[in-house]
Design a protein around this motif. Structure first.
Motif, PDB file in Angstrom:
ATOM      1  N   ILE A 123       0.845  -1.198   0.000  1.00 45.48           N
ATOM      2  CA  ILE A 123       0.000   0.000   0.000  1.00 45.48           C
ATOM      3  C   ILE A 123       0.878   1.244   0.000  1.00 45.48           C
ATOM      4  O   ILE A 123       1.888   1.298   0.715  1.00 45.48           O
ATOM      5  N   ASP A 124       0.498   2.227  -0.761  1.00 40.09           N
ATOM      6  CA  ASP A 124       1.204   3.514  -0.739  1.00 40.09           C
ATOM      7  C   ASP A 124       0.741   4.273   0.510  1.00 40.09           C
ATOM      8  O   ASP A 124      -0.318   4.898   0.511  1.00 40.09           O
ATOM      9  N   ALA A 125       1.557   4.185   1.558  1.00 44.02           N
ATOM     10  CA  ALA A 125       1.172   4.764   2.845  1.00 44.02           C
ATOM     11  C   ALA A 125       1.083   6.287   2.816  1.00 44.02           C
ATOM     12  O   ALA A 125       0.538   6.892   3.737  1.00 44.02           O
ATOM     13  N   SER A 126       1.603   6.919   1.766  1.00 52.00           N
ATOM     14  CA  SER A 126       1.483   8.375   1.651  1.00 52.00           C
ATOM     15  C   SER A 126       0.108   8.788   1.124  1.00 52.00           C
ATOM     16  O   SER A 126      -0.255   9.959   1.192  1.00 52.00           O
ATOM     17  N   LYS A 127      -0.632   7.792   0.601  1.00 58.37           N
ATOM     18  CA  LYS A 127      -1.938   8.091   0.009  1.00 58.37           C
ATOM     19  C   LYS A 127      -3.095   7.388   0.721  1.00 58.37           C
ATOM     20  O   LYS A 127      -4.212   7.903   0.753  1.00 58.37           O
ATOM     21  N   VAL A 128      -2.835   6.199   1.248  1.00 49.87           N
ATOM     22  CA  VAL A 128      -3.869   5.423   1.938  1.00 49.87           C
ATOM     23  C   VAL A 128      -3.398   5.162   3.360  1.00 49.87           C
ATOM     24  O   VAL A 128      -2.402   4.469   3.568  1.00 49.87           O
ATOM     25  N   PHE A 129      -4.098   5.731   4.323  1.00 53.42           N
ATOM     26  CA  PHE A 129      -3.637   5.721   5.719  1.00 53.42           C
ATOM     27  C   PHE A 129      -4.251   4.568   6.512  1.00 53.42           C
ATOM     28  O   PHE A 129      -5.436   4.258   6.369  1.00 53.42           O
ATOM     29  N   TRP A 130      -3.422   3.978   7.373  1.00 50.32           N
ATOM     30  CA  TRP A 130      -3.897   2.983   8.334  1.00 50.32           C
ATOM     31  C   TRP A 130      -3.553   3.473   9.740  1.00 50.32           C
ATOM     32  O   TRP A 130      -2.390   3.699  10.058  1.00 50.32           O
ATOM     33  N   ALA A 131      -4.579   3.656  10.536  1.00 48.25           N
ATOM     34  CA  ALA A 131      -4.416   4.051  11.938  1.00 48.25           C
ATOM     35  C   ALA A 131      -4.987   2.951  12.826  1.00 48.25           C
ATOM     36  O   ALA A 131      -5.894   2.215  12.423  1.00 48.25           O
ATOM     37  N   VAL A 132      -4.447   2.837  14.028  1.00 49.04           N
ATOM     38  CA  VAL A 132      -4.973   1.885  15.006  1.00 49.04           C
ATOM     39  C   VAL A 132      -5.459   2.666  16.214  1.00 49.04           C
ATOM     40  O   VAL A 132      -4.707   3.447  16.811  1.00 49.04           O
ATOM     41  N   GLY A 133      -6.712   2.466  16.554  1.00 48.92           N
ATOM     42  CA  GLY A 133      -7.316   3.212  17.655  1.00 48.92           C
ATOM     43  C   GLY A 133      -6.792   2.777  19.014  1.00 48.92           C
ATOM     44  O   GLY A 133      -6.692   1.580  19.303  1.00 48.92           O
ATOM     45  N   GLU A 134      -6.448   3.725  19.837  1.00 47.73           N
ATOM     46  CA  GLU A 134      -6.122   3.494  21.248  1.00 47.73           C
ATOM     47  C   GLU A 134      -6.575   4.731  22.005  1.00 47.73           C
ATOM     48  O   GLU A 134      -5.830   5.708  22.134  1.00 47.73           O
ATOM     49  N   ASN A 135      -7.809   4.691  22.480  1.00 44.11           N
ATOM     50  CA  ASN A 135      -8.432   5.891  23.041  1.00 44.11           C
ATOM     51  C   ASN A 135      -7.782   6.375  24.327  1.00 44.11           C
ATOM     52  O   ASN A 135      -7.914   7.543  24.689  1.00 44.11           O
ATOM     53  N   PHE A 136      -7.031   5.507  25.035  1.00 47.96           N
ATOM     54  CA  PHE A 136      -6.378   5.971  26.260  1.00 47.96           C
ATOM     55  C   PHE A 136      -5.351   7.056  25.968  1.00 47.96           C
ATOM     56  O   PHE A 136      -5.068   7.882  26.827  1.00 47.96           O
ATOM     57  N   ARG A 137      -4.793   7.071  24.768  1.00 51.65           N
ATOM     58  CA  ARG A 137      -3.814   8.107  24.423  1.00 51.65           C
ATOM     59  C   ARG A 137      -4.490   9.463  24.202  1.00 51.65           C
ATOM     60  O   ARG A 137      -3.799  10.471  24.003  1.00 51.65           O
ATOM     61  N   TYR A 138      -5.815   9.494  24.239  1.00 59.96           N
ATOM     62  CA  TYR A 138      -6.567  10.736  24.031  1.00 59.96           C
ATOM     63  C   TYR A 138      -7.336  11.156  25.278  1.00 59.96           C
ATOM     64  O   TYR A 138      -8.008  12.190  25.264  1.00 59.96           O
ATOM     65  N   MET A 139      -7.251  10.389  26.340  1.00 52.88           N
ATOM     66  CA  MET A 139      -8.001  10.716  27.558  1.00 52.88           C
ATOM     67  C   MET A 139      -7.239  11.742  28.391  1.00 52.88           C
ATOM     68  O   MET A 139      -6.032  11.617  28.616  1.00 52.88           O
ATOM     69  N   SER A 140      -7.962  12.738  28.861  1.00 51.13           N
ATOM     70  CA  SER A 140      -7.350  13.899  29.526  1.00 51.13           C
ATOM     71  C   SER A 140      -6.493  13.523  30.728  1.00 51.13           C
ATOM     72  O   SER A 140      -5.428  14.093  30.946  1.00 51.13           O
ATOM     73  N   LYS A 141      -6.951  12.557  31.521  1.00 52.94           N
ATOM     74  CA  LYS A 141      -6.203  12.258  32.747  1.00 52.94           C
ATOM     75  C   LYS A 141      -4.831  11.654  32.440  1.00 52.94           C
ATOM     76  O   LYS A 141      -3.851  11.942  33.131  1.00 52.94           O
ATOM     77  N   TYR A 142      -4.736  10.840  31.398  1.00 54.99           N
ATOM     78  CA  TYR A 142      -3.440  10.264  31.038  1.00 54.99           C
ATOM     79  C   TYR A 142      -2.543  11.323  30.409  1.00 54.99           C
ATOM     80  O   TYR A 142      -1.328  11.351  30.659  1.00 54.99           O
ATOM     81  N   ILE A 143      -3.126  12.174  29.596  1.00 50.92           N
ATOM     82  CA  ILE A 143      -2.342  13.249  28.981  1.00 50.92           C
ATOM     83  C   ILE A 143      -1.808  14.195  30.051  1.00 50.92           C
ATOM     84  O   ILE A 143      -0.633  14.587  30.030  1.00 50.92           O
TER      85      ILE A 143
END
Length: 341
Positions: A123-143
């Motif tokens: 896959i051309d990673a510059s054009k088609v993106f693959w992300a993996v969700g990890e919501n703890f990295r977005y939670m205010s208390k951990y940040i």
């Protein structure tokens, strides 16, 4: 600009988190929902408008591949059982759709590495993106805890103590694929990878975990193969730590404690204490809305996904947990980590 998106999977997390997150994201317009059965797709779609439903029992023209053939859908959010996700991820990426798949990245490190290598090779990673969700990295208390730890200099010692009790009537336990897990760790994999992500976020990339030695145990017979693991770990900088995780414990604990050069930080549930001064971090959600919105922004801007939702980060989380489980199987044999970022 708005990108058409489809939700793949209609389980509890899709209902409680992904659907409202997509509806709230200014960069996404929900176009379709896919599930194994039409009934489950209809259940997720209840209350939505102008959303097409796809399933394996909906007849001709309503399969997953038919959904992928639509030009008005630019991205998919995949929240399927752990064992089946890799196939759906590959098919979506090959069709040119951007993918946000749920954690863990795969059932084990070997499968995850193969999937990542396949992505990089096909896959051309510059054009088609693959992300993996990890919501703890977005939670205010951990940040917030991570920000405070970084201010206090190098971490010297840390402790993670997360104890839960999954009862037989727990809504997640009643999910068939979780009730009889065909992957390592059971709830320790499904839930524990969150805790590793939270720990790695707070430690920061300068404090990568290097070695692990662990013991594991099954406290509740209905939570095989094991529901408890206790590990001693060491970082590349020499800091030592203890990680204690259980989903079969009679206790209820959620604490992350860090002794740093210039003081200490302790996260207990939603309270963060910095040098023994307590700060209550208001709960502002489980991070999924911010995660989905950031994924949409990456697509719209044509830029690679942020590091915190990259497959490499998800692989690093999985490696720590897998090595804890494998060390436990070998009665505490120390293991080295090689995939930390």
């Amino acid at each position: 600009m708005s990108v058409g998106v489809a939700i793949i999977g209609s389980g509890l997390f899709a209902k409680e988190q992904h659907l409202p997150a997509v509806q709230a994201a200014p960069g996404f317009t929900l176009k379709a929902i896919y599930s194994r059965s039409l009934n489950s797709a209809q259940s997720l779609a209840e209350g939505t408008a102008n959303v097409d439903l796809y399933s394996e029992d909906s007849g001709a023209g309503k399969s997953f591949d038919d959904l992928l053939a639509r030009s008005d859908i630019g991205a998919v959010i995949i929240a399927l059982p752990i064992l089946v996700q890799p196939d759906f991820i590959k098919r979506a990426l090959l069709s040119g759709k951007h993918v946000l798949s749920e954690k863990p990245i795969a059932k084990d490190v070997a499968t995850a590495k193969e999937l990542l290598q396949w992505y990089q090779a096909n896959i051309d990673a510059s054009k088609v993106f693959w992300a993996v969700g990890e919501n703890f990295r977005y939670m205010s208390k951990y940040i917030y805890a991570a920000e405070q730890v970084q201010k206090l200099g190098q971490v010297r010692n840390f402790r993670v103590d997360v104890q839960n009790f999954v009862k037989p009537d727990n809504k997640y336990f009643l999910t068939p694929w979780r009730k009889v897990p065909e992957y390592q760790g059971g709830f320790l994999l499904d839930g524990g990878v969150h805790m590793i992500a939270g720990l790695r976020l707070i430690l920061g990339s300068a404090q990568q975990i290097k070695t692990v030695s662990a013991q594991s145990y099954l406290q509740q017979s209905y939570l095989p193969p094991v529901d408890t693991v206790d590990a001693v770990v060491k970082t590349r900088s020499g800091a030592t730590g203890v990680i204690s995780l259980s989903w079969g414990s009679p206790f209820n604990r959620h604490s992350f404690e860090f002794a740093c050069e210039k003081g200490s930080v302790a996260l207990n549930f939603d309270d963060v204490a910095v040098n023994d001064v307590k700060y209550s971090v208001p709960f502002d959600g489980r991070g999924v809305s911010a995660e989905v919105a950031e994924f949409a922004t990456s697509i719209i801007n044509g830029k690679a996904v942020e590091k915190r939702q990259s497959p490499e980060e998800a692989l690093a989380d999985l490696e720590v947990l897998e090595q804890m489980l494998q060390s436990g199987e070998k009665q505490g044999e120390p293991v080295q980590l090689h995939l930390q970022v």
